[in-house]
Design an enzyme around this catalytic site. Structure first.
Site, PDB file in Angstrom:
ATOM      1  N   ASP A  38       0.819  -1.219   0.000  1.00  0.00           N
ATOM      2  CA  ASP A  38       0.000   0.000   0.000  1.00  0.00           C
ATOM      3  C   ASP A  38       0.854   1.270   0.000  1.00  0.00           C
ATOM      4  O   ASP A  38       1.978   1.263   0.500  1.00  0.00           O
ATOM      5  CB  ASP A  38      -0.917  -0.022   1.231  1.00  0.00           C
ATOM      6  N   ASN A  67     -11.375  -1.900  -4.906  1.00  0.00           N
ATOM      7  CA  ASN A  67     -10.603  -0.966  -5.738  1.00  0.00           C
ATOM      8  C   ASN A  67     -11.325  -0.560  -7.032  1.00  0.00           C
ATOM      9  O   ASN A  67     -10.930   0.410  -7.685  1.00  0.00           O
ATOM     10  CB  ASN A  67      -9.207  -1.525  -6.057  1.00  0.00           C
TER      11      ASN A  67
HETATM   12  C1  IPE Z   1      -5.574  -2.446  -0.023  1.00  0.00           C
HETATM   13  O1  IPE Z   1      -5.213  -1.121  -0.166  1.00  0.00           O
HETATM   14  C2  IPE Z   1      -5.650  -3.117  -1.362  1.00  0.00           C
HETATM   15  C3  IPE Z   1      -4.386  -3.296  -2.050  1.00  0.00           C
HETATM   16  C4  IPE Z   1      -3.192  -2.997  -1.595  1.00  0.00           C
HETATM   17  C5  IPE Z   1      -4.501  -3.907  -3.345  1.00  0.00           C
HETATM   18  P1  IPE Z   1      -6.302   0.033  -0.311  1.00  0.00           P
HETATM   19  O2  IPE Z   1      -5.542   1.294  -0.482  1.00  0.00           O
HETATM   20  O3  IPE Z   1      -7.295  -0.308  -1.340  1.00  0.00           O
HETATM   21  O4  IPE Z   1      -7.015  -0.036   1.100  1.00  0.00           O
HETATM   22  P2  IPE Z   1      -7.691   1.099   1.970  1.00  0.00           P
HETATM   23  O5  IPE Z   1      -8.639   1.837   1.075  1.00  0.00           O
HETATM   24  O6  IPE Z   1      -6.610   1.997   2.469  1.00  0.00           O
HETATM   25  O7  IPE Z   1      -8.352   0.375   3.082  1.00  0.00           O
HETATM   26  C1  IPE Z   2      -1.711   0.258  -3.331  1.00  0.00           C
HETATM   27  O1  IPE Z   2      -1.453   1.613  -3.366  1.00  0.00           O
HETATM   28  C2  IPE Z   2      -2.001  -0.318  -4.704  1.00  0.00           C
HETATM   29  C3  IPE Z   2      -3.403  -0.616  -4.976  1.00  0.00           C
HETATM   30  C4  IPE Z   2      -4.371  -0.543  -4.115  1.00  0.00           C
HETATM   31  C5  IPE Z   2      -3.736  -1.023  -6.318  1.00  0.00           C
HETATM   32  P1  IPE Z   2      -2.631   2.661  -3.399  1.00  0.00           P
HETATM   33  O2  IPE Z   2      -3.032   2.873  -4.823  1.00  0.00           O
HETATM   34  O3  IPE Z   2      -3.729   2.277  -2.485  1.00  0.00           O
HETATM   35  O4  IPE Z   2      -1.915   3.962  -2.879  1.00  0.00           O
HETATM   36  P2  IPE Z   2      -2.441   4.917  -1.733  1.00  0.00           P
HETATM   37  O5  IPE Z   2      -2.741   4.072  -0.551  1.00  0.00           O
HETATM   38  O6  IPE Z   2      -3.655   5.621  -2.275  1.00  0.00           O
HETATM   39  O7  IPE Z   2      -1.297   5.854  -1.479  1.00  0.00           O
HETATM   40 MG    MG Z   3      -4.012   2.505  -0.524  1.00  0.00          MG
END
Ligand code: IPE
Ligand code: IPE
Ligand code: MG
Length: 267
Positions: free
Chosen positions: A32, A80
């Protein structure tokens, strides 16, 4: 391959601190922070996702060399899809592009690649490269990389319950046959031992619908480091921290120091 900004001195210090006999066999990672990392640098979020891919490659190598031979990474959750379609499309294209580019090296490295999640909404081209990558690498023995895409822990549990209900209604099983082992065997991760360690980058203190069943007794390591800045040294720190934990599984005594396994439950 070691990333350019990794400190070699710190790397050997960390490597020497690891008890090679107690490295987890299976680590799950919530990768993340890609978007925030990019935004902080004044770049589009997509730059963070691109950088995240090279970090994953580095962590696979580090994991393999420590004989932690199973990694399960969260790449795209069922939630997502709520992101702007531009970002969703970018991620879908990235999965396809990376898989095409990397699959021969993955295979040469004797890595078995598996995708966990509901693939049905993905475009044909992505599904096809996923299928061919899985069949090409299915007999590889040195390392397993599970990539969770369109994965949600609740969805997985509901689908397992539905399959069990169907078997029960058809008389294939009795309701009294339903126990943890049977339930586990209907999950998408059937046949894979539970992760001993969960790593989440970017400082968020939640599991975001990841492996709800499987993480029941995993140790959780959360670092403020954003995924694109994560590296081998950060990975070693997570394992060192794991090795300092007292894993009691509800009992009052720790497991013997040379064991990684939950004696109460295994798949
Ligand atoms: C979790 O991260 C999903 C992935 C890393 C693929 P998110 O960024 O989607 O989760 P939240 O929204 O912070 O809970
Ligand atoms: C994790 O990084 C990757 C996916 C969830 C696909 P994020 O895209 O959630 O990045 P942040 O958390 O918004 O910084
Ligand atoms: Mg994220």
């Amino acid at each position: 391959m070691r990333s350019r900004n990794i400190s070699t001195k710190e790397n050997s210090k960390l490597s020497n601190s690891i008890d090679k006999l107690r490295v987890p066999k299976h680590i799950a990672i919530i990768m993340d922070g890609n978007g925030r990392w990019a935004i902080k640098k004044g770049l589009p979020r997509s730059f963070g996702h691109n950088k995240g891919v090279s970090v994953l490659k580095e962590i696979i190598k580090a994991s393999k060399s420590l004989e932690c031979n199973v990694l399960t990474v969260y790449a795209f959750s069922t939630e997502n899809w709520t992101r702007p379609s531009k970002e969703v499309d970018f991620l879908i294209n990235l999965f396809e592009k990376v898989l095409k580019k990397e699959i021969s090296e993955i295979h040469q490295e004797s890595i078995k690649i598996s995708f966990i999640g509901d693939l049905s909404p993905f475009p044909k081209a992505l599904k096809s490269i996923i299928n061919s990558s899985e069949s090409l690498t299915k007999n590889n023995k040195d390392f397993t990389l599970n990539i969770c895409v369109n994965y949600g822990g609740r969805q997985e549990i509901v689908k397992a319950a539905r399959k069990i209900a169907i078997k029960s209604c058809s008389g294939e099983i009795n309701p009294s046959d339903i126990d943890e082992q049977l339930f586990n065997s209907e999950l998408l991760t059937s046949g894979i031992n539970d992760p001993e360690l969960l790593i989440r980058t970017s400082g968020e203190k939640r599991i975001s619908n990841f492996l709800l069943w499987q993480l029941a007794y995993s140790e959780i390591y959360i670092t403020d480091v954003m995924w694109p800045d994560f590296n081998e040294n950060e990975f070693l720190k997570a394992i060192i921290d794991y090795q300092s934990r007292d894993r009691r599984f509800g009992g009052i005594q720790s497991l013997p120091k040379d064991s990684c396994k939950n004696p109460n439950y295994s798949s």
